[in-house]
Design a protein around this motif. Structure first.
Motif, PDB file in Angstrom:
ATOM      1  N   LEU A 187     -20.028 -21.537  -5.689  1.00  0.00           N
ATOM      2  CA  LEU A 187     -21.057 -22.409  -5.127  1.00  0.00           C
ATOM      3  C   LEU A 187     -22.200 -22.592  -6.119  1.00  0.00           C
TER       4      LEU A 187
ATOM      5  N   ALA B  97     -15.827 -18.513   2.671  1.00  0.00           N
ATOM      6  CA  ALA B  97     -16.535 -19.377   1.719  1.00  0.00           C
ATOM      7  C   ALA B  97     -15.589 -20.024   0.713  1.00  0.00           C
TER       8      ALA B  97
ATOM      9  N   GLY C 114     -17.512 -16.356  -3.694  1.00  0.00           N
ATOM     10  CA  GLY C 114     -18.011 -17.604  -3.130  1.00  0.00           C
ATOM     11  C   GLY C 114     -19.338 -18.003  -3.760  1.00  0.00           C
TER      12      GLY C 114
ATOM     13  N   ALA D 287     -17.008 -22.409   8.254  1.00  0.00           N
ATOM     14  CA  ALA D 287     -18.036 -21.575   7.617  1.00  0.00           C
ATOM     15  C   ALA D 287     -18.871 -20.837   8.663  1.00  0.00           C
TER      16      ALA D 287
ATOM     17  N   ARG E 210     -22.753 -18.813   4.844  1.00  0.00           N
ATOM     18  CA  ARG E 210     -21.584 -17.936   4.954  1.00  0.00           C
ATOM     19  C   ARG E 210     -21.530 -16.981   3.765  1.00  0.00           C
ATOM     20  N   VAL E 211     -21.762 -17.498   2.564  1.00  0.00           N
ATOM     21  CA  VAL E 211     -21.750 -16.676   1.352  1.00  0.00           C
ATOM     22  C   VAL E 211     -22.780 -15.559   1.469  1.00  0.00           C
TER      23      VAL E 211
ATOM     24  N   ASN F 224     -15.900 -14.370   5.728  1.00  0.00           N
ATOM     25  CA  ASN F 224     -15.227 -14.413   4.409  1.00  0.00           C
ATOM     26  C   ASN F 224     -14.434 -15.701   4.183  1.00  0.00           C
TER      27      ASN F 224
ATOM     28  N   ASP G  38     -20.686 -12.506  -0.336  1.00  0.00           N
ATOM     29  CA  ASP G  38     -19.442 -12.882  -1.013  1.00  0.00           C
ATOM     30  C   ASP G  38     -19.746 -13.324  -2.444  1.00  0.00           C
TER      31      ASP G  38
ATOM     32  N   CYS H  72     -13.611 -22.720   2.315  1.00  0.00           N
ATOM     33  CA  CYS H  72     -14.454 -23.894   2.577  1.00  0.00           C
ATOM     34  C   CYS H  72     -14.739 -24.666   1.292  1.00  0.00           C
ATOM     35  N   ILE H  73     -15.016 -23.956   0.207  1.00  0.00           N
ATOM     36  CA  ILE H  73     -15.290 -24.620  -1.071  1.00  0.00           C
ATOM     37  C   ILE H  73     -14.053 -25.380  -1.536  1.00  0.00           C
TER      38      ILE H  73
ATOM     39  N   ILE I 264     -21.936 -23.422   4.123  1.00  0.00           N
ATOM     40  CA  ILE I 264     -21.162 -22.595   3.196  1.00  0.00           C
ATOM     41  C   ILE I 264     -22.077 -21.574   2.519  1.00  0.00           C
ATOM     42  N   GLU I 265     -23.261 -22.017   2.105  1.00  0.00           N
ATOM     43  CA  GLU I 265     -24.208 -21.088   1.483  1.00  0.00           C
ATOM     44  C   GLU I 265     -24.578 -19.965   2.458  1.00  0.00           C
TER      45      GLU I 265
END
Length: 195
Positions: free
Chosen positions: A97, A60, A93, A53, A84-85, A58, A90, A63-64, A81-82
């Motif tokens: 999330l 996310a 994502g 992440a 990254r989003v 791109n 994104d 990762c999820i 991850i958040e």
């Protein structure tokens, strides 16, 4: 006949109790070892997912997906991850999330920020999915964006959904009241190899 037993000798019930105690201790030790092994695995996976992440644009959805396969992660992983989003803006994502955050209330995620990202920058499929899948979706915001898009199909789908569910309580409410609906699958968003 001498029925008295020597102090050093155990009766059969005492020996069985001692054997059971030993088996219980071994089982508890094995369970504790399994818990420690699982904890180490989750820490390792959390670190790996956080690095992805943090370093891969791109990533996310990837990762999820990996978070789901691992079965959980540390708070730091969810935050990474958040981030990254948000950095990538994104919407796919953000949608997934946000659903995770809505279904697991103790996650350290700002679900409102993610929902607003989907509503303001996502496509109508994602907006409709939010409307159907969030327990308490921001109906007015979603409605405004779909109407502004001038997409007749999306407006028709939205109106049909809101006609049977004017409060917009989402599919969780509808499923609880006996009506069938389905959770919308991964949206097309960024096409990533999720391996």
């Amino acid at each position: 006949m001498n029925t008295k037993s020597n102090n050093n000798e155990l009766t059969e019930p005492q020996a069985a109790d001692q054997e059971n105690d030993q088996k219980n201790k071994q089982q508890e030790a094995a369970e504790q070892a399994a818990i420690e092994k699982r904890r180490d695995y989750l820490k390792s996976e959390s670190t790996r997912i956080s690095e992805i992440a943090g370093n891969e644009p791109n990533s996310a959805l990837k990762c999820i997906h990996q978070l789901s396969v691992a079965g959980g992660a540390t708070e730091g992983t969810y935050i990474a991850i958040e981030q990254r989003v948000v950095a990538d803006q994104d919407t796919a994502g953000a949608y997934h999330l946000a659903l995770l955050a809505q279904n697991t209330p103790d996650l350290p995620i700002d679900a409102r920020q993610l929902i607003e990202l989907v509503v303001n920058k996502g496509d109508n499929d994602q907006r409709l999915a939010l409307l159907k899948n969030l327990p308490l979706p921001p109906v007015d915001m979603i409605k405004e964006q779909i109407l502004a898009s001038d997409d007749g199909d999306a407006i028709g789908l939205m109106n049909a959904y809101l006609q049977i569910n004017p409060e917009g309580y989402g599919s969780h409410h509808m499923l609880g009241s006996g009506q069938a609906d389905r959770i919308v699958p991964l949206s097309p968003g960024n096409s990533l190899d999720l391996k």
